[in-house]
Structures are given as structure tokens and as C-alpha cells.
Design a protein around this motif. Structure first.
Motif, PDB file in Angstrom:
ATOM      1  N   GLU A  19       0.827  -1.201   0.000  1.00  0.00           N
ATOM      2  CA  GLU A  19       0.000   0.000   0.000  1.00  0.00           C
ATOM      3  C   GLU A  19       0.866   1.258   0.000  1.00  0.00           C
ATOM      4  OE1 GLU A  19      -2.403  -0.580   3.434  1.00  0.00           O
ATOM      5  OE2 GLU A  19      -3.701  -2.049   2.448  1.00  0.00           O
ATOM      6  N   TYR A  20       1.903   1.272   0.827  1.00  0.00           N
ATOM      7  CA  TYR A  20       2.815   2.421   0.847  1.00  0.00           C
ATOM      8  C   TYR A  20       3.506   2.587  -0.509  1.00  0.00           C
ATOM      9  CZ  TYR A  20       2.329   3.137   5.880  1.00  0.00           C
ATOM     10  OH  TYR A  20       1.849   3.415   7.120  1.00  0.00           O
ATOM     11  N   GLY A  21       3.860   1.493  -1.126  1.00  0.00           N
ATOM     12  CA  GLY A  21       4.479   1.562  -2.457  1.00  0.00           C
ATOM     13  C   GLY A  21       3.536   2.146  -3.490  1.00  0.00           C
ATOM     14  N   LEU A  22       2.274   1.766  -3.436  1.00  0.00           N
ATOM     15  CA  LEU A  22       1.286   2.317  -4.369  1.00  0.00           C
ATOM     16  C   LEU A  22       1.062   3.799  -4.127  1.00  0.00           C
ATOM     17  CD1 LEU A  22      -1.332  -0.575  -4.430  1.00  0.00           C
ATOM     18  CD2 LEU A  22       0.223   0.103  -6.259  1.00  0.00           C
ATOM     19  N   ILE A  23       1.042   4.210  -2.867  1.00  0.00           N
ATOM     20  CA  ILE A  23       0.889   5.633  -2.550  1.00  0.00           C
ATOM     21  C   ILE A  23       2.089   6.414  -3.073  1.00  0.00           C
ATOM     22  CG2 ILE A  23       0.845   7.307  -0.653  1.00  0.00           C
ATOM     23  CD1 ILE A  23      -0.819   5.207   0.910  1.00  0.00           C
ATOM     24  N   ALA A  24       3.298   5.900  -2.865  1.00  0.00           N
ATOM     25  CA  ALA A  24       4.496   6.575  -3.347  1.00  0.00           C
ATOM     26  C   ALA A  24       4.504   6.663  -4.866  1.00  0.00           C
ATOM     27  CB  ALA A  24       5.750   5.841  -2.853  1.00  0.00           C
ATOM     28  N   ALA A  25       4.057   5.615  -5.538  1.00  0.00           N
ATOM     29  CA  ALA A  25       3.998   5.636  -7.003  1.00  0.00           C
ATOM     30  C   ALA A  25       2.986   6.676  -7.482  1.00  0.00           C
ATOM     31  CB  ALA A  25       3.617   4.254  -7.536  1.00  0.00           C
ATOM     32  N   GLY A  26       1.848   6.765  -6.818  1.00  0.00           N
ATOM     33  CA  GLY A  26       0.846   7.771  -7.186  1.00  0.00           C
ATOM     34  C   GLY A  26       1.362   9.180  -7.005  1.00  0.00           C
ATOM     35  N   ILE A  27       2.057   9.441  -5.902  1.00  0.00           N
ATOM     36  CA  ILE A  27       2.618  10.765  -5.660  1.00  0.00           C
ATOM     37  C   ILE A  27       3.673  11.092  -6.704  1.00  0.00           C
ATOM     38  CG2 ILE A  27       4.028  12.099  -4.040  1.00  0.00           C
ATOM     39  CD1 ILE A  27       2.491  10.666  -1.786  1.00  0.00           C
ATOM     40  N   SER A  28       4.497  10.123  -7.070  1.00  0.00           N
ATOM     41  CA  SER A  28       5.536  10.386  -8.061  1.00  0.00           C
ATOM     42  C   SER A  28       4.927  10.680  -9.431  1.00  0.00           C
ATOM     43  CB  SER A  28       6.523   9.224  -8.144  1.00  0.00           C
ATOM     44  OG  SER A  28       5.871   8.057  -8.595  1.00  0.00           O
ATOM     45  N   VAL A  29       3.827  10.036  -9.773  1.00  0.00           N
ATOM     46  CA  VAL A  29       3.156  10.328 -11.043  1.00  0.00           C
ATOM     47  C   VAL A  29       2.642  11.762 -11.056  1.00  0.00           C
ATOM     48  CG1 VAL A  29       1.105   9.772 -12.427  1.00  0.00           C
ATOM     49  CG2 VAL A  29       2.582   7.950 -11.608  1.00  0.00           C
ATOM     50  N   VAL A  30       2.079  12.206  -9.937  1.00  0.00           N
ATOM     51  CA  VAL A  30       1.584  13.586  -9.840  1.00  0.00           C
ATOM     52  C   VAL A  30       2.735  14.574  -9.959  1.00  0.00           C
ATOM     53  CG1 VAL A  30       0.498  15.248  -8.275  1.00  0.00           C
ATOM     54  CG2 VAL A  30      -0.461  12.961  -8.517  1.00  0.00           C
ATOM     55  N   ILE A  31       3.862  14.285  -9.323  1.00  0.00           N
ATOM     56  CA  ILE A  31       5.026  15.181  -9.398  1.00  0.00           C
ATOM     57  C   ILE A  31       5.543  15.266 -10.823  1.00  0.00           C
ATOM     58  CG2 ILE A  31       7.446  15.426  -8.701  1.00  0.00           C
ATOM     59  CD1 ILE A  31       6.589  14.351  -5.942  1.00  0.00           C
ATOM     60  N   VAL A  32       5.660  14.144 -11.501  1.00  0.00           N
ATOM     61  CA  VAL A  32       6.144  14.137 -12.880  1.00  0.00           C
ATOM     62  C   VAL A  32       5.201  14.926 -13.783  1.00  0.00           C
ATOM     63  CG1 VAL A  32       6.529  12.650 -14.888  1.00  0.00           C
ATOM     64  CG2 VAL A  32       7.489  12.023 -12.683  1.00  0.00           C
ATOM     65  N   ALA A  33       3.906  14.771 -13.593  1.00  0.00           N
ATOM     66  CA  ALA A  33       2.931  15.505 -14.400  1.00  0.00           C
ATOM     67  C   ALA A  33       3.034  17.006 -14.135  1.00  0.00           C
ATOM     68  CB  ALA A  33       1.526  15.008 -14.108  1.00  0.00           C
ATOM     69  N   ALA A  34       3.184  17.393 -12.878  1.00  0.00           N
ATOM     70  CA  ALA A  34       3.289  18.812 -12.534  1.00  0.00           C
ATOM     71  C   ALA A  34       4.554  19.429 -13.124  1.00  0.00           C
ATOM     72  CB  ALA A  34       3.269  18.986 -11.021  1.00  0.00           C
ATOM     73  N   VAL A  35       5.654  18.716 -13.042  1.00  0.00           N
ATOM     74  CA  VAL A  35       6.910  19.222 -13.606  1.00  0.00           C
ATOM     75  C   VAL A  35       6.788  19.342 -15.123  1.00  0.00           C
ATOM     76  CG1 VAL A  35       9.350  18.665 -13.986  1.00  0.00           C
ATOM     77  CG2 VAL A  35       8.359  18.447 -11.711  1.00  0.00           C
ATOM     78  N   GLY A  36       6.128  18.407 -15.743  1.00  0.00           N
ATOM     79  CA  GLY A  36       5.931  18.465 -17.188  1.00  0.00           C
ATOM     80  C   GLY A  36       5.096  19.659 -17.608  1.00  0.00           C
ATOM     81  N   LEU A  37       4.088  19.987 -16.822  1.00  0.00           N
ATOM     82  CA  LEU A  37       3.227  21.114 -17.155  1.00  0.00           C
ATOM     83  C   LEU A  37       3.889  22.461 -16.871  1.00  0.00           C
ATOM     84  CD1 LEU A  37      -0.198  19.818 -15.782  1.00  0.00           C
ATOM     85  CD2 LEU A  37       0.477  20.062 -18.168  1.00  0.00           C
ATOM     86  N   ILE A  38       4.640  22.543 -15.787  1.00  0.00           N
ATOM     87  CA  ILE A  38       5.220  23.814 -15.369  1.00  0.00           C
ATOM     88  C   ILE A  38       6.625  24.006 -15.939  1.00  0.00           C
ATOM     89  CG2 ILE A  38       5.914  25.146 -13.332  1.00  0.00           C
ATOM     90  CD1 ILE A  38       3.710  23.729 -11.807  1.00  0.00           C
ATOM     91  N   GLY A  39       7.271  22.944 -16.356  1.00  0.00           N
ATOM     92  CA  GLY A  39       8.662  23.008 -16.805  1.00  0.00           C
ATOM     93  C   GLY A  39       8.906  23.995 -17.925  1.00  0.00           C
ATOM     94  N   GLY A  40       8.028  24.044 -18.906  1.00  0.00           N
ATOM     95  CA  GLY A  40       8.203  24.963 -20.023  1.00  0.00           C
ATOM     96  C   GLY A  40       8.130  26.410 -19.593  1.00  0.00           C
TER      97      GLY A  40
END
Length: 55
Positions: A19-40
Motif C-alpha cells: 500500500e505504501y508503495g502504491l501511494i508513493a507511485a501515485g505521488i511520483s506520477v503527480v510530481i512528474v505531471a506537474a513538472v511536465g506542465l510547469i517546466g516549459g
């Protein structure tokens, strides 16, 4: 042997780790998406600052 199986089936520490691994994976997906949107935008801002500081 029977006692070992009972205690093994009651043990939930592995499920908690998953469960902790799934939560960490979900948070990392959100971080990657946010960086992709704001990076430019961030890159454009830094380029504008660099151009303003250049002689």
C-alpha cells in the motif's frame, strides 16, 4: 506447522508495504505531471532573465 500458517495468514505487514508503495507511485506520477506542465514556463522565465542580464 498449523500455528505457523495461522500467524502467516494474519500477518499484514506485506500488504501495508504494498500500500505504501502504491501511494508513493501515485505521488511520483503527480510530481512528474506537474513538472511536465510547469517546466516549459520555468524554462521560458529563466531564458528571459538570462537575456535581460546579457550585455
Amino acid at each position: 506447522m498449523s500455528q505457523f500458517l495461522k500467524s502467516f495468514l494474519k500477518n499484514e505487514s506485506g500488504a501495508t508495504a504494498i500500500e505504501y508503495g502504491l501511494i508513493a507511485a501515485g505521488i511520483s506520477v503527480v510530481i512528474v505531471a506537474a513538472v511536465g506542465l510547469i517546466g516549459g514556463r520555468v524554462q521560458t522565465t529563466f531564458n528571459n532573465i538570462a537575456a535581460a542580464l546579457a550585455p
